[in-house]
Design a protein around this motif. Structure first.
Motif, PDB file in Angstrom:
ATOM      1  N   GLU A  80      12.476  95.871  12.882  1.00 23.80           N
ATOM      2  CA  GLU A  80      12.647  97.312  12.681  1.00 23.80           C
ATOM      3  C   GLU A  80      13.638  97.595  11.561  1.00 23.80           C
ATOM      4  O   GLU A  80      13.447  98.515  10.756  1.00 23.80           O
ATOM      5  N   ARG A  81      14.696  96.800  11.504  1.00 24.13           N
ATOM      6  CA  ARG A  81      15.720  96.997  10.486  1.00 24.13           C
ATOM      7  C   ARG A  81      15.181  96.660   9.094  1.00 24.13           C
ATOM      8  O   ARG A  81      15.457  97.358   8.110  1.00 24.13           O
ATOM      9  N   ARG A  82      14.394  95.583   9.006  1.00 23.65           N
ATOM     10  CA  ARG A  82      13.844  95.172   7.712  1.00 23.65           C
ATOM     11  C   ARG A  82      12.880  96.206   7.150  1.00 23.65           C
ATOM     12  O   ARG A  82      12.713  96.303   5.932  1.00 23.65           O
ATOM     13  N   ARG A  83      12.221  96.956   8.022  1.00 22.52           N
ATOM     14  CA  ARG A  83      11.295  97.990   7.547  1.00 22.52           C
ATOM     15  C   ARG A  83      12.030  99.116   6.836  1.00 22.52           C
ATOM     16  O   ARG A  83      11.407  99.894   6.104  1.00 22.52           O
ATOM     17  N   ARG A  84      13.325  99.202   7.039  1.00 27.25           N
ATOM     18  CA  ARG A  84      14.119 100.247   6.383  1.00 27.25           C
ATOM     19  C   ARG A  84      14.859  99.675   5.179  1.00 27.25           C
ATOM     20  O   ARG A  84      15.829 100.252   4.690  1.00 27.25           O
ATOM     21  N   ILE A  85      14.394  98.503   4.710  1.00 29.40           N
ATOM     22  CA  ILE A  85      14.954  97.862   3.523  1.00 29.40           C
ATOM     23  C   ILE A  85      13.847  97.724   2.483  1.00 29.40           C
ATOM     24  O   ILE A  85      12.765  97.224   2.776  1.00 29.40           O
ATOM     25  N   GLY A  86      14.092  98.186   1.266  1.00 31.76           N
ATOM     26  CA  GLY A  86      13.137  98.020   0.173  1.00 31.76           C
ATOM     27  C   GLY A  86      13.552  96.849  -0.706  1.00 31.76           C
ATOM     28  O   GLY A  86      14.747  96.619  -0.919  1.00 31.76           O
ATOM     29  N   MET A  87      12.568  96.108  -1.225  1.00 27.49           N
ATOM     30  CA  MET A  87      12.835  94.946  -2.069  1.00 27.49           C
ATOM     31  C   MET A  87      11.988  95.020  -3.337  1.00 27.49           C
ATOM     32  O   MET A  87      10.782  95.277  -3.273  1.00 27.49           O
ATOM     33  N   ILE A  88      12.621  94.783  -4.486  1.00 24.50           N
ATOM     34  CA  ILE A  88      11.925  94.716  -5.766  1.00 24.50           C
ATOM     35  C   ILE A  88      12.251  93.363  -6.389  1.00 24.50           C
ATOM     36  O   ILE A  88      13.410  92.941  -6.401  1.00 24.50           O
ATOM     37  N   PHE A  89      11.220  92.690  -6.944  1.00 25.49           N
ATOM     38  CA  PHE A  89      11.406  91.337  -7.447  1.00 25.49           C
ATOM     39  C   PHE A  89      11.096  91.251  -8.938  1.00 25.49           C
ATOM     40  O   PHE A  89      10.437  92.123  -9.515  1.00 25.49           O
ATOM     41  N   GLN A  90      11.549  90.161  -9.557  1.00 23.72           N
ATOM     42  CA  GLN A  90      11.345  89.942 -10.986  1.00 23.72           C
ATOM     43  C   GLN A  90       9.865  89.875 -11.347  1.00 23.72           C
ATOM     44  O   GLN A  90       9.430  90.457 -12.340  1.00 23.72           O
ATOM     45  N   ASN A  91       9.082  89.194 -10.526  1.00 22.19           N
ATOM     46  CA  ASN A  91       7.669  88.980 -10.841  1.00 22.19           C
ATOM     47  C   ASN A  91       6.739  89.934 -10.101  1.00 22.19           C
ATOM     48  O   ASN A  91       5.558  89.636  -9.914  1.00 22.19           O
ATOM     49  N   PHE A  92       7.275  91.053  -9.655  1.00 25.38           N
ATOM     50  CA  PHE A  92       6.517  92.172  -9.078  1.00 25.38           C
ATOM     51  C   PHE A  92       5.949  91.890  -7.686  1.00 25.38           C
ATOM     52  O   PHE A  92       5.981  92.745  -6.821  1.00 25.38           O
ATOM     53  N   ASN A  93       5.373  90.680  -7.470  1.00 29.77           N
ATOM     54  CA  ASN A  93       4.805  90.308  -6.164  1.00 29.77           C
ATOM     55  C   ASN A  93       3.755  91.301  -5.671  1.00 29.77           C
ATOM     56  O   ASN A  93       3.710  91.631  -4.487  1.00 29.77           O
ATOM     57  N   LEU A  94       2.922  91.762  -6.590  1.00 32.83           N
ATOM     58  CA  LEU A  94       1.843  92.679  -6.217  1.00 32.83           C
ATOM     59  C   LEU A  94       0.583  91.900  -5.859  1.00 32.83           C
ATOM     60  O   LEU A  94       0.388  90.765  -6.291  1.00 32.83           O
TER      61      LEU A  94
END
Length: 357
Positions: A80-94
């Motif tokens: 539940e806590r991780r769902r309220r954390i946003g993460m952006i990465f160098q290689n986009f991870n799309l």
């Protein structure tokens, strides 16, 4: 969301071959700020962000969000806590198999949001990152900057309290980097987010952060406001970062309207330029309004000293400017001492051969 790290330690492996990735790190990240964590390769940045974002547990120490310990939470609470954390990465991870809109929708699908809610939120986020109407665009057709904008939108899908940016601009050209940093800063202000920028680029710290911690071999070499770190660097690793700063563009504008064709035009008129590798015993740092004062000209009139400027420039920080001059100052010992005291009395920070006075 205020983040407090208390004596975090993380080691991989055992015995003499063990890697001490994070060693006794304690930091306080203020709420509603952009906080930079900078270090060279192998300094422990990536491990530290995994600990702060609850992707890994520390061997010892604790992580607190708004004074509540979270690193020892049970599995359900962690999810539940991780769902309220946003993460952006160098290689986009799309996801290459999904369109831009479907990538943004993915976190909402995981939590079981309705189709209409997903549609509305996806459209809202595309508008926010400047890609309205591109929801059906295949990922392969997007530029690097556009991919990172989609990654930012996806990170914001669940309305997080904290946004982690792990080398988010390292794969981008300078103009696109400025555009992305502007977007992140505007989003931070609009959503009152706590943003943690993990980077090896002091330019990123300079352009967007208000506070910074410098990591070196898994430890905090120093931390404080960006203005303090730029004007009064204490550690060798920080001084090395500052000595190798790229040209400083003017401070990031407040509104996205300052962007042009997806980017911001940089200026090469200001920055740190060294035209002589010789000498340079004295490093003079000027803060705020002092950057425009003819201090050295006045110095030569008041005291029997001469100066030779070896390097200089102005770094535009988010909260003001810091000017730096690398100089030689020569003259009789008593006059030289008086001259240095006069500089400090005028608010100039004087370093002698790398040591603070």
């Amino acid at each position: 969301m205020r983040i407090l790290l208390d004596s975090l330690t993380k080691t991989y492996g055992t015995g003499a071959s063990g890697i001490h990735a994070v060693q006794n790190v304690s930091l306080a990240v203020p709420s509603n700020t952009v906080y930079g964590i900078i270090g060279k390769s192998g300094a422990g940045k990536s491990t530290l962000v995994r600990l702060i974002s609850l992707l890994e547990k520390p061997d010892s120490g604790s992580v607190l969000y708004d004074d509540v310990r979270v690193d020892n939470s049970d599995k359900k609470t962690l999810i539940e806590r991780r769902r309220r954390i946003g993460m952006i990465f160098q290689n986009f991870n799309l996801f290459g198999s999904r369109t831009a809109g479907e990538n943004i929708a993915y976190p909402l699908e995981i939590i079981g949001a309705s189709k209409q809610a997903i549609k509305n939120r996806t459209a809202e986020l595309l508008e926010l990152v400047g890609l309205a109407g591109r929801e059906k665009a295949p990922i392969s057709t997007l530029s690097g900057g556009q991919k990172q904008r989609i990654a930012i939108a996806r990170a914001l899908a669940n309305k997080p309290d904290i946004l982690f940016c792990d080398e988010a601009t390292s794969a981008l050209d300078p103009q696109t980097t400025r555009s992305i940093l502007l977007l992140i800063r505007n989003i931070q202000k609009q959503m009152n987010l706590t943003v943690v920028m993990i980077t090896h680029q002091m330019e990123v710290v300079r352009d967007i952060c208000t506070h910074v911690a410098v990591l070196d071999e898994g430890r905090v070499a120093e931390s404080g406001t960006v203005t303090d770190i730029f004007s009064r660097p204490k550690s060798v690793v920080t001084r090395d970062f500052l000595a190798n700063l790229a040209v400083s563009a003017p401070a990031l504008p407040e509104a996205a309207a300052c962007e042009s064709s997806g980017g911001i035009h940089q200026s090469s008129e200001d920055g740190f330029v060294r035209w002589s590798k010789d000498g340079g015993k004295y490093i003079l740092r000027f803060i705020g309004s002092n950057t425009g004062e003819p201090v050295l000209s006045r110095l030569s009139h008041l005291f029997n000293v001469e100066f030779n400027i070896r390097a200089g420039g102005i770094q535009h920080l988010s909260e003001g400017d810091v000017g730096t001059l690398v100089t030689d100052i020569t003259g009789p010992a008593d006059e030289l001492g008086k001259a240095l005291q006069w500089l400090e009395s005028r608010g100039v920070i004087v370093e002698i051969e790398g040591e603070n006075r």
